[in-house]
Structure formats: C-alpha cells, structure tokens
Design a protein around this motif. Structure first.
Motif, PDB file in Angstrom:
ATOM      1  N   ASP A 175      -4.955 -10.174 -10.502  1.00 25.81           N
ATOM      2  CA  ASP A 175      -5.616 -11.300  -9.680  1.00 25.81           C
ATOM      3  C   ASP A 175      -5.174 -12.819 -10.043  1.00 25.81           C
ATOM      4  OD1 ASP A 175      -7.322  -9.211  -8.567  1.00 25.81           O
ATOM      5  OD2 ASP A 175      -8.848  -9.577 -10.278  1.00 25.81           O
ATOM      6  N   GLU A 176      -4.800 -13.140 -11.292  1.00 27.61           N
ATOM      7  CA  GLU A 176      -4.171 -14.115 -11.685  1.00 27.61           C
ATOM      8  C   GLU A 176      -3.045 -14.550 -11.104  1.00 27.61           C
ATOM      9  OE1 GLU A 176      -6.545 -14.002 -16.215  1.00 27.61           O
ATOM     10  OE2 GLU A 176      -4.200 -13.489 -15.959  1.00 27.61           O
ATOM     11  N   SER A 177      -2.193 -13.516 -10.938  1.00 27.75           N
ATOM     12  CA  SER A 177      -0.870 -13.629 -10.376  1.00 27.75           C
ATOM     13  C   SER A 177      -1.179 -13.971  -8.969  1.00 27.75           C
ATOM     14  CB  SER A 177       0.032 -12.429 -10.445  1.00 27.75           C
ATOM     15  OG  SER A 177       0.406 -12.295 -11.911  1.00 27.75           O
ATOM     16  N   ARG A 178      -1.973 -13.537  -8.211  1.00 26.66           N
ATOM     17  CA  ARG A 178      -2.238 -13.514  -6.642  1.00 26.66           C
ATOM     18  C   ARG A 178      -2.740 -15.370  -6.590  1.00 26.66           C
ATOM     19  NH1 ARG A 178      -2.436  -9.297  -3.525  1.00 26.66           N
ATOM     20  NH2 ARG A 178      -2.239  -7.279  -4.543  1.00 26.66           N
ATOM     21  N   LYS A 179      -3.795 -15.671  -7.391  1.00 25.20           N
ATOM     22  CA  LYS A 179      -4.089 -16.873  -7.318  1.00 25.20           C
ATOM     23  C   LYS A 179      -3.041 -17.807  -7.663  1.00 25.20           C
ATOM     24  CE  LYS A 179      -8.218 -17.885  -9.197  1.00 25.20           C
ATOM     25  NZ  LYS A 179      -9.139 -18.085 -10.275  1.00 25.20           N
ATOM     26  N   LEU A 180      -2.108 -17.925  -8.440  1.00 21.60           N
ATOM     27  CA  LEU A 180      -1.153 -18.828  -8.890  1.00 21.60           C
ATOM     28  C   LEU A 180      -0.131 -18.698  -7.765  1.00 21.60           C
ATOM     29  CD1 LEU A 180       0.067 -20.659 -10.924  1.00 21.60           C
ATOM     30  CD2 LEU A 180       1.102 -18.775 -11.961  1.00 21.60           C
ATOM     31  N   ILE A 181       0.285 -17.753  -7.085  1.00 19.28           N
ATOM     32  CA  ILE A 181       1.027 -17.756  -6.076  1.00 19.28           C
ATOM     33  C   ILE A 181       0.553 -18.350  -4.716  1.00 19.28           C
ATOM     34  CG2 ILE A 181       2.514 -16.237  -4.452  1.00 19.28           C
ATOM     35  CD1 ILE A 181       2.786 -14.271  -6.815  1.00 19.28           C
TER      36      ILE A 181
ATOM     37  N   ASN B  35       3.771  -6.484  11.020  1.00 18.68           N
ATOM     38  CA  ASN B  35       3.037  -5.592  10.223  1.00 18.68           C
ATOM     39  C   ASN B  35       3.170  -5.432   8.734  1.00 18.68           C
ATOM     40  OD1 ASN B  35       1.686  -4.520  12.309  1.00 18.68           O
ATOM     41  ND2 ASN B  35       3.291  -2.834  12.681  1.00 18.68           N
ATOM     42  N   VAL B  36       3.951  -6.501   8.275  1.00 26.41           N
ATOM     43  CA  VAL B  36       4.433  -6.522   6.898  1.00 26.41           C
ATOM     44  C   VAL B  36       3.523  -7.938   6.225  1.00 26.41           C
ATOM     45  CG1 VAL B  36       6.080  -7.320   5.014  1.00 26.41           C
ATOM     46  CG2 VAL B  36       6.504  -5.899   7.102  1.00 26.41           C
ATOM     47  N   ASP B  37       2.771  -7.428   5.275  1.00 29.05           N
ATOM     48  CA  ASP B  37       1.649  -8.338   4.848  1.00 29.05           C
ATOM     49  C   ASP B  37       2.360  -9.063   3.776  1.00 29.05           C
ATOM     50  OD1 ASP B  37      -0.358 -10.010   3.793  1.00 29.05           O
ATOM     51  OD2 ASP B  37      -1.828  -8.256   3.384  1.00 29.05           O
ATOM     52  N   THR B  38       2.563 -10.397   3.689  1.00 25.76           N
ATOM     53  CA  THR B  38       3.168 -11.177   2.633  1.00 25.76           C
ATOM     54  C   THR B  38       2.263 -12.193   2.154  1.00 25.76           C
ATOM     55  OG1 THR B  38       4.142 -12.869   4.170  1.00 25.76           O
ATOM     56  CG2 THR B  38       5.574 -10.793   3.479  1.00 25.76           C
ATOM     57  N   HIS B  39       1.197 -12.285   2.429  1.00 28.31           N
ATOM     58  CA  HIS B  39       0.050 -13.205   1.746  1.00 28.31           C
ATOM     59  C   HIS B  39      -0.350 -12.790   0.508  1.00 28.31           C
ATOM     60  CE1 HIS B  39      -3.490 -15.547   1.487  1.00 28.31           C
ATOM     61  NE2 HIS B  39      -3.380 -16.245   2.584  1.00 28.31           N
TER      62      HIS B  39
ATOM     63  N   PRO C 130       5.971 -10.072  -7.549  1.00 27.92           N
ATOM     64  CA  PRO C 130       7.032 -10.551  -8.397  1.00 27.92           C
ATOM     65  C   PRO C 130       8.056 -11.268  -7.426  1.00 27.92           C
ATOM     66  CG  PRO C 130       6.792  -8.158  -9.216  1.00 27.92           C
ATOM     67  CD  PRO C 130       5.759  -8.697  -7.841  1.00 27.92           C
ATOM     68  N   TYR C 131       8.184 -10.900  -6.311  1.00 28.39           N
ATOM     69  CA  TYR C 131       9.115 -11.160  -5.350  1.00 28.39           C
ATOM     70  C   TYR C 131       8.414 -12.530  -4.619  1.00 28.39           C
ATOM     71  CZ  TYR C 131      11.223  -6.591  -5.610  1.00 28.39           C
ATOM     72  OH  TYR C 131      11.694  -5.488  -6.242  1.00 28.39           O
ATOM     73  N   LEU C 132       7.074 -12.643  -4.532  1.00 32.73           N
ATOM     74  CA  LEU C 132       6.846 -13.633  -3.865  1.00 32.73           C
ATOM     75  C   LEU C 132       6.565 -14.785  -4.918  1.00 32.73           C
ATOM     76  CD1 LEU C 132       3.686 -12.185  -2.022  1.00 32.73           C
ATOM     77  CD2 LEU C 132       5.751 -13.295  -1.135  1.00 32.73           C
ATOM     78  N   ALA C 133       6.567 -14.483  -6.357  1.00 28.21           N
ATOM     79  CA  ALA C 133       6.575 -15.309  -7.279  1.00 28.21           C
ATOM     80  C   ALA C 133       7.961 -16.235  -7.493  1.00 28.21           C
ATOM     81  CB  ALA C 133       6.159 -14.711  -8.598  1.00 28.21           C
TER      82      ALA C 133
END
Length: 206
Positions: free
Chosen positions: A60-66, A30-34, A44-47
């Motif tokens: 939005d820009e952070s999501r696209k870059l990751i 149930n943990v969404d890491t997408h 920040p942790y995904l980055a």
C-alpha cells in the motif's frame, strides 16, 4: 505507424525503428499500469520508471508513493513536495523548520498508527529519508525523525464512583544512524476488584 525519425537517419536507425514498431504494434488497452490498481508485480518497474525508491515499504505504501511521484517531481524543491513524499509513507506527519543559527534545517515528526499489523523499521525510515532528500531544495538540510508512539488510555471504574483515567504517551527521537524497529499499538486490559476493600461496604454489613 509513421516513422518519427528525421530524414537524415542512418540505415541502422531505420532498422531499429522497424523492430520497435513491430514490438509495439499491439493492443495495450487491457494492461493496467495505474499504481493504485495494477498487479503488485508491476510496482518495482513502475518505481524505476517514476524514479522513486520503495525499499522497505509495504504494498500500500509503495502504491501511494508511486502514485504521488508525478506530484513530487513537479514541485521538487518546495516544502509541499517534501510533505507529499513524507505523507505517502506515513499517515500522520508534520515538518518543523528551524530559524536563527539553524536556518534551512528541518525535522520530521511522525505519529505512528495504533495498528499492530504495521511495522516501522530502519529500512522504512531510510527510504523516507531518501525521498525527503530528493524532494527538498539544495540548501535545506533534513536532520532527524521525531517519532511519537500512539497514545494509550485506560479507564478504571471502582465501586466508590470514582474513575481513574491514566494517559500514556512516549516519543522517540531518531538520528541518521538510528537502528530502529518499531511495532506500534498498545493494549491495556485492566480488571480490578475492590469490593472487599471498601470501608463503606464493611460499615453497611455490620
């Protein structure tokens, strides 16, 4: 969970393995890491996990870059990787590769959107520069950003039947030390009344 340690592992390594097994033995479905759908607090942790810098970027820009990080790392050292990295931050951008004495040098052209809610400052361009330098190959050298502001059009109808359509376009070249803060979108509100100045109407009334 079976251990993946080799048979010659030391007792401290086995102890660490048992602790890790206890902490990871839980349902994480149930943990969404997408990066495109996860909670913004995870970005920040995904980055960090994907080794990308999102300093100065919007959510939005952070999501696209990751989201594009895997593609960038996979094709690192190619023009394609640089384009993906740049396109993750700027909606419209192109690369200009030089020849002759400036071989292996290139610039990036960025067209800013006509959106008054978006701000493009020095931090955003510095992050973009870092991502470009990470994605390019070792012999290539990124030089400058060339920033094109959005075009503004205005149509001015007059009672003689003529229509004037001025067109405005500005460009701004940025070097590595440019201190910039650009807020885009130009809006022109023009209202002209020429009825009292038209010779044709004066002649008709006499």
């Amino acid at each position: 969970m079976p251990s993946l340690l080799p048979v010659n592992s030391t007792p401290p390594e086995h102890a660490t393995d048992l602790v890790a097994e206890q902490k990871l033995d839980m349902d994480l479905s149930n943990v969404d890491t997408h990066p495109l759908t996860c909670d913004a607090k995870l970005l920040p942790y995904l980055a960090i996990a994907w080794r990308v810098d999102i300093s100065g970027l919007t959510e939005d820009e952070s999501r696209k870059l990751i989201f594009s990080a895997m593609e960038i790392h996979r094709y690192k050292g190619t023009v394609y990787a640089v384009k993906v990295a740049l396109g993750s931050i700027f909606e419209s951008s192109t690369l200009t590769e030089f020849t002759g004495e400036r071989v292996f040098e290139f610039d990036a052209q960025v067209i800013l959107p006509a959106d008054p809610t978006k701000i493009f400052d020095n931090a955003k361009f510095e992050t973009a520069r870092k991502q470009i330098n990470k994605a390019k190959n070792g012999r290539s050298r990124f030089i400058n950003f060339e920033v094109a502001l959005p075009e503004a059009h205005a149509s001015i109808p007059v009672q003689t039947g003529a229509t004037f359509s001025p067109k405005f376009q500005n460009e701004l070249a940025l070097d590595a030390h440019a201190d910039i803060h650009i807020q885009t979108a130009l809006k022109w509100d023009l209202a002209l009344s020429t009825s009292e100045l038209l010779p044709s109407e004066k002649g008709d009334n006499q």
